[in-house]
Design an enzyme around this catalytic site. Structure first.
Site, PDB file in Angstrom:
ATOM      1  N   GLU A 109       0.929  -1.268   0.057  1.00  0.00           N
ATOM      2  CA  GLU A 109       0.039   0.015   0.092  1.00  0.00           C
ATOM      3  C   GLU A 109       0.722   0.914   0.042  1.00  0.00           C
ATOM      4  O   GLU A 109       1.430   0.926   0.854  1.00  0.00           O
ATOM      5  CB  GLU A 109      -0.992   0.217   1.022  1.00  0.00           C
ATOM      6  CG  GLU A 109      -1.985   0.828   1.209  1.00  0.00           C
ATOM      7  CD  GLU A 109      -2.584   0.990  -0.056  1.00  0.00           C
ATOM      8  OE1 GLU A 109      -3.587   0.557  -0.363  1.00  0.00           O
ATOM      9  OE2 GLU A 109      -2.664   2.254  -0.700  1.00  0.00           O
ATOM     10  N   LYS A 147       8.285  -1.440  -2.306  1.00  0.00           N
ATOM     11  CA  LYS A 147       7.621  -0.700  -1.145  1.00  0.00           C
ATOM     12  C   LYS A 147       8.847  -0.406  -0.565  1.00  0.00           C
ATOM     13  O   LYS A 147       8.061   0.761   0.098  1.00  0.00           O
ATOM     14  CB  LYS A 147       6.904  -1.810  -0.546  1.00  0.00           C
ATOM     15  CG  LYS A 147       5.651  -1.829   0.912  1.00  0.00           C
ATOM     16  CD  LYS A 147       5.639   0.289   0.427  1.00  0.00           C
ATOM     17  CE  LYS A 147       4.639   1.402   2.000  1.00  0.00           C
ATOM     18  NZ  LYS A 147       4.632   2.214   1.185  1.00  0.00           N
ATOM     19  N   CYS A 160       5.923   4.608   9.427  1.00  0.00           N
ATOM     20  CA  CYS A 160       7.016   4.122   7.953  1.00  0.00           C
ATOM     21  C   CYS A 160       8.536   3.943   7.342  1.00  0.00           C
ATOM     22  O   CYS A 160       8.811   2.990   7.196  1.00  0.00           O
ATOM     23  CB  CYS A 160       5.991   4.429   6.454  1.00  0.00           C
ATOM     24  SG  CYS A 160       4.131   3.175   6.735  1.00  0.00           S
TER      25      CYS A 160
HETATM   26  P1  NAD Z   1      -1.488  -0.450  13.194  1.00  0.00           P
HETATM   27  O1  NAD Z   1      -1.333  -0.437  13.938  1.00  0.00           O
HETATM   28  O2  NAD Z   1      -2.730   0.805  12.484  1.00  0.00           O
HETATM   29  O3  NAD Z   1      -2.554  -1.897  12.281  1.00  0.00           O
HETATM   30  C1  NAD Z   1      -2.815  -3.219  12.311  1.00  0.00           C
HETATM   31  C2  NAD Z   1      -3.994  -3.599  12.720  1.00  0.00           C
HETATM   32  O4  NAD Z   1      -3.440  -5.203  13.574  1.00  0.00           O
HETATM   33  C3  NAD Z   1      -4.550  -3.372  15.259  1.00  0.00           C
HETATM   34  O5  NAD Z   1      -5.287  -3.214  14.776  1.00  0.00           O
HETATM   35  C4  NAD Z   1      -4.137  -4.985  15.824  1.00  0.00           C
HETATM   36  O6  NAD Z   1      -4.583  -5.174  16.344  1.00  0.00           O
HETATM   37  C5  NAD Z   1      -4.163  -5.254  14.151  1.00  0.00           C
HETATM   38  N1  NAD Z   1      -3.562  -6.712  14.208  1.00  0.00           N
HETATM   39  C6  NAD Z   1      -2.302  -7.214  14.804  1.00  0.00           C
HETATM   40  N2  NAD Z   1      -2.045  -8.558  14.860  1.00  0.00           N
HETATM   41  C7  NAD Z   1      -2.955  -9.156  14.508  1.00  0.00           C
HETATM   42  C8  NAD Z   1      -4.025 -10.588  14.337  1.00  0.00           C
HETATM   43  N3  NAD Z   1      -2.709 -11.770  14.553  1.00  0.00           N
HETATM   44  N4  NAD Z   1      -4.788 -10.904  14.258  1.00  0.00           N
HETATM   45  C9  NAD Z   1      -5.983 -10.174  13.989  1.00  0.00           C
HETATM   46  N5  NAD Z   1      -5.514  -8.198  14.400  1.00  0.00           N
HETATM   47  C10 NAD Z   1      -3.957  -8.097  14.068  1.00  0.00           C
HETATM   48  O7  NAD Z   1      -0.574  -1.129  11.396  1.00  0.00           O
HETATM   49  P2  NAD Z   1      -1.312  -0.078  10.167  1.00  0.00           P
HETATM   50  O8  NAD Z   1      -0.426   1.778  10.272  1.00  0.00           O
HETATM   51  O9  NAD Z   1      -2.220   0.131   9.476  1.00  0.00           O
HETATM   52  O10 NAD Z   1      -0.242  -0.573   8.815  1.00  0.00           O
HETATM   53  C11 NAD Z   1       0.036  -2.252   8.481  1.00  0.00           C
HETATM   54  C12 NAD Z   1       0.900  -2.437   8.182  1.00  0.00           C
HETATM   55  O11 NAD Z   1       0.702  -0.851   6.484  1.00  0.00           O
HETATM   56  C13 NAD Z   1       2.271  -2.235   7.964  1.00  0.00           C
HETATM   57  O12 NAD Z   1       2.968  -3.524   7.405  1.00  0.00           O
HETATM   58  C14 NAD Z   1       2.606  -1.273   7.560  1.00  0.00           C
HETATM   59  O13 NAD Z   1       4.213  -0.835   7.492  1.00  0.00           O
HETATM   60  C15 NAD Z   1       1.881  -0.916   6.335  1.00  0.00           C
HETATM   61  N6  NAD Z   1       2.031   0.328   5.734  1.00  0.00           N
HETATM   62  C16 NAD Z   1       1.633   1.575   6.628  1.00  0.00           C
HETATM   63  C17 NAD Z   1       1.176   2.519   5.858  1.00  0.00           C
HETATM   64  C18 NAD Z   1       0.173   3.913   6.737  1.00  0.00           C
HETATM   65  O14 NAD Z   1       0.546   5.056   6.333  1.00  0.00           O
HETATM   66  N7  NAD Z   1       0.249   3.723   8.237  1.00  0.00           N
HETATM   67  C19 NAD Z   1       1.236   3.046   4.783  1.00  0.00           C
HETATM   68  C20 NAD Z   1       1.979   1.699   3.655  1.00  0.00           C
HETATM   69  C21 NAD Z   1       1.977   1.069   4.533  1.00  0.00           C
HETATM   70  C1  UDX Z   2       4.487   6.939   3.904  1.00  0.00           C
HETATM   71  C2  UDX Z   2       4.922   7.101   2.255  1.00  0.00           C
HETATM   72  O1  UDX Z   2       4.703   8.602   1.528  1.00  0.00           O
HETATM   73  C3  UDX Z   2       3.393   6.127   2.309  1.00  0.00           C
HETATM   74  O2  UDX Z   2       3.961   6.344   0.404  1.00  0.00           O
HETATM   75  C4  UDX Z   2       3.614   5.456   2.386  1.00  0.00           C
HETATM   76  O3  UDX Z   2       2.241   4.182   2.351  1.00  0.00           O
HETATM   77  C5  UDX Z   2       4.183   4.989   3.923  1.00  0.00           C
HETATM   78  O4  UDX Z   2       4.443   6.205   3.989  1.00  0.00           O
HETATM   79  P1  UDX Z   2       3.167   8.830   5.478  1.00  0.00           P
HETATM   80  O5  UDX Z   2       4.074   8.781   5.667  1.00  0.00           O
HETATM   81  O6  UDX Z   2       1.664   8.983   5.776  1.00  0.00           O
HETATM   82  O7  UDX Z   2       3.402   8.122   4.247  1.00  0.00           O
HETATM   83  O8  UDX Z   2       3.228  10.499   4.670  1.00  0.00           O
HETATM   84  P2  UDX Z   2       4.358  11.441   4.159  1.00  0.00           P
HETATM   85  O9  UDX Z   2       3.162  12.483   3.529  1.00  0.00           O
HETATM   86  O10 UDX Z   2       5.083   9.686   3.770  1.00  0.00           O
HETATM   87  O11 UDX Z   2       5.249  12.180   5.614  1.00  0.00           O
HETATM   88  C6  UDX Z   2       6.999  11.523   5.689  1.00  0.00           C
HETATM   89  C7  UDX Z   2       7.448  12.322   6.893  1.00  0.00           C
HETATM   90  O12 UDX Z   2       8.097  13.217   6.077  1.00  0.00           O
HETATM   91  C8  UDX Z   2       6.550  13.496   8.229  1.00  0.00           C
HETATM   92  O13 UDX Z   2       6.776  13.364   8.905  1.00  0.00           O
HETATM   93  C9  UDX Z   2       6.079  14.345   6.839  1.00  0.00           C
HETATM   94  O14 UDX Z   2       5.930  15.489   7.281  1.00  0.00           O
HETATM   95  C10 UDX Z   2       7.405  14.674   6.229  1.00  0.00           C
HETATM   96  N1  UDX Z   2       8.061  15.294   5.107  1.00  0.00           N
HETATM   97  C11 UDX Z   2       7.923  14.645   3.777  1.00  0.00           C
HETATM   98  C12 UDX Z   2       9.064  16.138   5.168  1.00  0.00           C
HETATM   99  O15 UDX Z   2       9.643  16.732   6.516  1.00  0.00           O
HETATM  100  N2  UDX Z   2       9.082  16.886   4.261  1.00  0.00           N
HETATM  101  C13 UDX Z   2       8.124  16.431   2.679  1.00  0.00           C
HETATM  102  O16 UDX Z   2       8.828  17.435   1.337  1.00  0.00           O
HETATM  103  C14 UDX Z   2       7.601  15.383   2.650  1.00  0.00           C
END
Ligand code: NAD
Ligand code: UDX
Length: 469
Positions: free
Chosen positions: A167, A222, A278
């Protein structure tokens, strides 16, 4: 072999977090013919997703509550019944957290895959029909191999196909990113299984934006995308320090280089340091993987992105102390912003936490205002660092709901998040109620420093020459 290009009628997503929730809500919204069930073992989180009051959803994202309101109870469901969700679905997304390991081999570097493994074991235990398993979580390259091994050794004659579908949404713009993605990436070995997932996205994403690759390219892309994005932030932050020494202005430099079409204008905003769940985690993981293959130079190259980021957070905090006549002991500093970026309530790895910790070690008193972050979260973030007693954090840090109250009688204001509303404040009024000289430390160069100076502030803005301060 089963026909995997089966029509998908039921999707289950394990993990109702920042990715699982919004991603599945958008799939349900765009595919009314598919039933989407998001399951999680966290009861409070599922209850919050089911809350009638949409202000109580566990994730704040512009546009999310409208999407949830439109589909919830129709073809979008949130449940703690993980087993049922798995059994009913033809396709299962795994969207659980993959944090940095805090113990054992790879501590502080490698991704902790215990939640992923638990999901695989649970699926292997309860599934009674063939499944397509989709890795939505960000995973180290070659994780699909381990998943496959767990699933295929379950001995229950269920067949699995594993796809990688990382994602790319960014928080704060998640819904927009999901509705109009730059690309959707699908890695897999089996063409029919890949096509099943392509078909789902084809409901709203044009075919030229759906990219299919082998599993390992998808997993590694990713980590690479996040490493490149974070690298740009560290690069411009490195230049911001040089700007402060040379009377160059980092915003002007960003604009000038960003107009080169080979460089492009995005991700060139100097800041107090990147945060979020991330960037750091994924780069540390990349460094760990490179080292595990003996690629020391590759590992050192990417590690520098993190080193630079830590330096940027620290030097901002040091600058505050130095400017406030080398001591902040007993002084009140107002923090405007705690989230790691605007338009989210997420605070994971937010630079604010580390700047606060540094200042608290210097015995400062902090008053925090953030439009979306709760007091409990601020305390939880500080307590997690384990730097001092939890009771001391509560004594030295106050969280308020009013920015004017936060700044009242403050020695300095630190801008940690670039919330739009900060620009609309009555800065003259704020200035009048502060201690003299009234300092602002703008870690996002979010405010108009010339106007603030005319109002009577002493302004330090990241990446500007800051003459006189
Ligand atoms: P998060 O902590 O917000 O959510 C994860 C959820 O999974 C939690 O609610 C937890 O309770 C649940 N969980 C964990 N183990 C479980 C199990 N065995 N059974 C059922 N539920 C379970 O995490 P997130 O930010 O959504 O990130 C999830 C993944 O997506 C990570 O690998 C992260 O690196 C990736 N990712 C995150 C972002 C972002 O912006 N947060 C963007 C892209 C990718
Ligand atoms: C990032 C990636 O952008 C996204 O594609 C991936 O799926 C998850 O990780 P996110 O962490 O949600 O997303 O936000 P992002 O907009 O990337 O910002 C990350 C951090 O960098 C923030 O603290 C932001 O303030 C900082 N940032 C971003 C800067 O300081 N300067 C910039 O120009 C851009």
């Amino acid at each position: 072999m089963a026909d995997y290009k089966m029509e998908i009628k039921n999707i289950c997503c394990i993990g109702a977090g920042y990715v699982g929730g919004p991603t599945m809500a958008v799939i349900a919204h765009q595919c009314p013919h598919i039933k989407v069930t998001i399951v999680d073992m966290n009861v409070a989180r599922i209850n919050a997703w089911n809350d009638e009051n949409l202000d109580n959803l566990p994730v704040y994202e512009p546009g999310l509550s409208e999407i949830v309101a439109g589909s919830r109870g129709k073809n979008l469901f949130f449940s703690t019944d993980v087993d049922k969700g798995i059994r009913e679905a033809e396709m299962i997304f795994i969207s659980v957290n993959t944090p940095t390991k805090t113990y054992g081999k790879g501590k502080g570097m490698a991704a902790d895959l215990k939640f992923i493994e638990l999901c695989a074991r649970k699926i292997a235990e309860v599934a009674n029909s063939d499944k397509i398993i989709v890795e939505k979580s960000t995973l180290p390259v070659r994780t699909a191999e381990a998943l496959k091994s767990i699933l295929e050794n379950s001995g229950n004659n269920v067949r699995y196909h594993i796809l990688s579908n990382p994602e790319f949404l960014a928080e704060g713009t998640a819904i927009e990113d999901l509705l109009n993605p730059d690309r959707v990436l699908i890695g897999g070995e089996d063409k029919d299984a890949v096509d099943s997932l392509v078909e789902i996205y084809s409901n709203w994403v044009s075919s030229e934006k759906i990219l299919t690759t082998n599993l390992w390219s998808s997993e590694l892309s990713k980590l690479t995308a996040n490493a490149f994005l974070a690298q740009r932030v560290s690069s411009i932050n490195a230049i911001s320090e040089l700007c402060e020494k040379t009377e160059a202005d980092v915003n002007e430099v960003s604009k000038a280089i960003g107009m080169d079409s080979r460089i492009g204008p995005k991700f060139l905003k100097a800041s107090v340091g990147f945060g979020g769940s991330c960037f750091q985690k994924d780069i540390l993981n990349l460094v760990y993987i490179a080292r595990s293959y003996g690629l020391q130079e590759v590992a050192a190259y990417w590690e520098q992105v993190i080193i630079m980021n830590d330096h940027q957070k620290r030097r901002f905090a040091e600058r505050i102390v130095q400017t406030l006549f080398n001591t902040v002991s007993g002084k009140k500093i107002a923090f405007l912003g705690w989230a790691f970026k605007k338009d989210t309530n997420d605070t994971r790895e937010s630079a604010a936490i580390y700047v606060a910790d540094y200042l608290l070690n210097e015995e400062a008193e902090l008053v925090v205002y953030d439009p979306k972050v709760t007091a409990e979260q601020v305390y939880a973030d500080l307590d997690y660092l384990n730097t001092r007693d939890a009771s001391l954090n509560r004594k030295l840090v106050r969280i308020v709901n009013d920015p004017y109250e936060a700044c009242n009688q403050a020695h300095g204001i630190a801008i940690l998040t670039e919330w739009d509303e900060f620009n609309a404040y009555d800065w003259e009024k704020i200035n009048k109620n502060m201690k003299r000289p009234a300092f602002i430390f703008d870690g996002r160069s979010a405010l108009n420093k010339e106007e603030l100076r005319q109002t009577g502030f002493e302004v330090y803005s990241i990446g500007s020459s800051n003459v006189g301060i």
